[in-house]
Design an enzyme around this catalytic site. Sequence first.
Site, PDB file in Angstrom:
ATOM      1  N   ASP A  29      34.595  45.075  32.634  1.00 18.38           N
ATOM      2  CA  ASP A  29      33.590  44.835  33.674  1.00 18.38           C
ATOM      3  C   ASP A  29      32.308  44.359  33.007  1.00 18.38           C
ATOM      4  O   ASP A  29      31.465  45.151  32.597  1.00 18.38           O
ATOM      5  CB  ASP A  29      33.347  46.110  34.472  1.00 18.38           C
ATOM      6  CG  ASP A  29      32.640  45.829  35.791  1.00 18.38           C
ATOM      7  OD1 ASP A  29      32.224  44.675  36.013  1.00 18.38           O
ATOM      8  OD2 ASP A  29      32.515  46.759  36.604  1.00 18.38           O
ATOM      9  N   GLY A  30      32.191  43.029  32.891  1.00 17.41           N
ATOM     10  CA  GLY A  30      31.027  42.452  32.239  1.00 17.41           C
ATOM     11  C   GLY A  30      30.204  41.569  33.154  1.00 17.41           C
ATOM     12  O   GLY A  30      29.071  41.238  32.856  1.00 17.41           O
ATOM     13  N   LYS A  31      30.811  41.152  34.288  1.00 15.20           N
ATOM     14  CA  LYS A  31      30.149  40.276  35.262  1.00 15.20           C
ATOM     15  C   LYS A  31      29.459  39.114  34.558  1.00 15.20           C
ATOM     16  O   LYS A  31      28.301  38.794  34.796  1.00 15.20           O
ATOM     17  CB  LYS A  31      29.172  41.067  36.128  1.00 15.20           C
ATOM     18  CG  LYS A  31      29.871  42.165  36.937  1.00 15.20           C
ATOM     19  CD  LYS A  31      28.913  42.918  37.815  1.00 15.20           C
ATOM     20  CE  LYS A  31      29.654  43.946  38.668  1.00 15.20           C
ATOM     21  NZ  LYS A  31      30.227  45.052  37.884  1.00 15.20           N
ATOM     22  N   ARG A  32      30.217  38.434  33.709  1.00 14.55           N
ATOM     23  CA  ARG A  32      29.688  37.354  32.896  1.00 14.55           C
ATOM     24  C   ARG A  32      29.675  36.030  33.657  1.00 14.55           C
ATOM     25  O   ARG A  32      30.433  35.827  34.585  1.00 14.55           O
ATOM     26  CB  ARG A  32      30.528  37.198  31.621  1.00 14.55           C
ATOM     27  CG  ARG A  32      30.458  38.382  30.669  1.00 14.55           C
ATOM     28  CD  ARG A  32      29.024  38.600  30.198  1.00 14.55           C
ATOM     29  NE  ARG A  32      28.957  39.448  29.025  1.00 14.55           N
ATOM     30  CZ  ARG A  32      28.652  40.734  29.034  1.00 14.55           C
ATOM     31  NH1 ARG A  32      28.389  41.319  30.172  1.00 14.55           N
ATOM     32  NH2 ARG A  32      28.595  41.426  27.918  1.00 14.55           N
ATOM     33  N   THR A  42      35.496  40.587  34.787  1.00 12.34           N
ATOM     34  CA  THR A  42      34.781  40.298  36.034  1.00 12.34           C
ATOM     35  C   THR A  42      33.748  39.212  35.764  1.00 12.34           C
ATOM     36  O   THR A  42      33.072  39.219  34.730  1.00 12.34           O
ATOM     37  CB  THR A  42      34.088  41.545  36.603  1.00 12.34           C
ATOM     38  OG1 THR A  42      33.173  42.069  35.642  1.00 12.34           O
ATOM     39  CG2 THR A  42      35.106  42.615  36.967  1.00 12.34           C
TER      40      THR A  42
END
Length: 312
Positions: free
Chosen positions: A102-105, A134
């Site tokens: 879960d890094g929302k990169r 993510t």
Amino acid sequence: MLSFSDRLAQAVRRCGNPVLVGLDPRWENLPEPIRTGLSARPAEMAAAYRRFCIEVVDVVAGRVPAVKPQAAFFEQLGPAGFAALGDVVAHAKSRGLLVVLDGKRNDIGSTAAAYADGWLGHSAEYPWRADALTVSPYLGDDSLRPFIETAQSRAAGLFVLVKTSNPGGGMFQDLLVEGRPLYGYVADYVEQQAKATRGGEGYGIVGAVVGATYPEQLAQLRHQMPHAWILIPGYGSQGGTARDCAAGFDDRGLGALVNNSRGIIFAYERKPYCERYSAVQWQRAVEAATDEMIAQLRSITPAAALGGPAEQ
């Protein structure tokens, strides 16, 4: 090599449930036995996070198909935190779990390509070995394309933020554009990419994040994205229930991966587990909370169609 979407389907069937355990270590919530003798300095906090997450993994391995380390809590600690994250990912992989980072990169051009190259790739030759990542969609197709291409080449997956579980998400996601909410356009894009990359189970490597806190939208988006795995946050501590998640599944019990972070890993702090287990027994609370979530999903959602692990 099987695609990420098919490997995920296999793992969900093998475990008989779609539970995704979020690894969100927070210093103030760590059980006292983990923190004893340590100070709130980055290197010592990182050591505690490493130990805590590895011990959570040891409880849930074999029970659930995947874990989701939250990169922010490790990044917060600098280099020591990154080293701890690497060890946690490696340990989870060694225990047979899929890892959704879960890094929302996201970024554009070569920067997006660098993120994708660094994070994605489940075999030992890649730096972080994440099975999936993510990502944020709001820089457009040219920012997502490097992630999709890298994921395809490495049998990895993506989960694109579509309708997030937080109350403030609607500030932009719900904006009407020509009469439709903006998140609907993002969902259209996700479905296009999922359909183009679908595997034997009918799902593609590009999935969506849709919160359990918006069950009506979840039902609508399941219909709109029939080829996309949906990662469902918001269960438990944010108020989402098994019933709220039910519309995210297909009739085989596939298509949804339901995340629970604090409600499982810090179960020893809340009722009824705090009445049964001391801080020393926190792993038993993790076990009990995980089993309870599995039972709830299997009793209320189409996950019952998966059968139990013994039936596989």
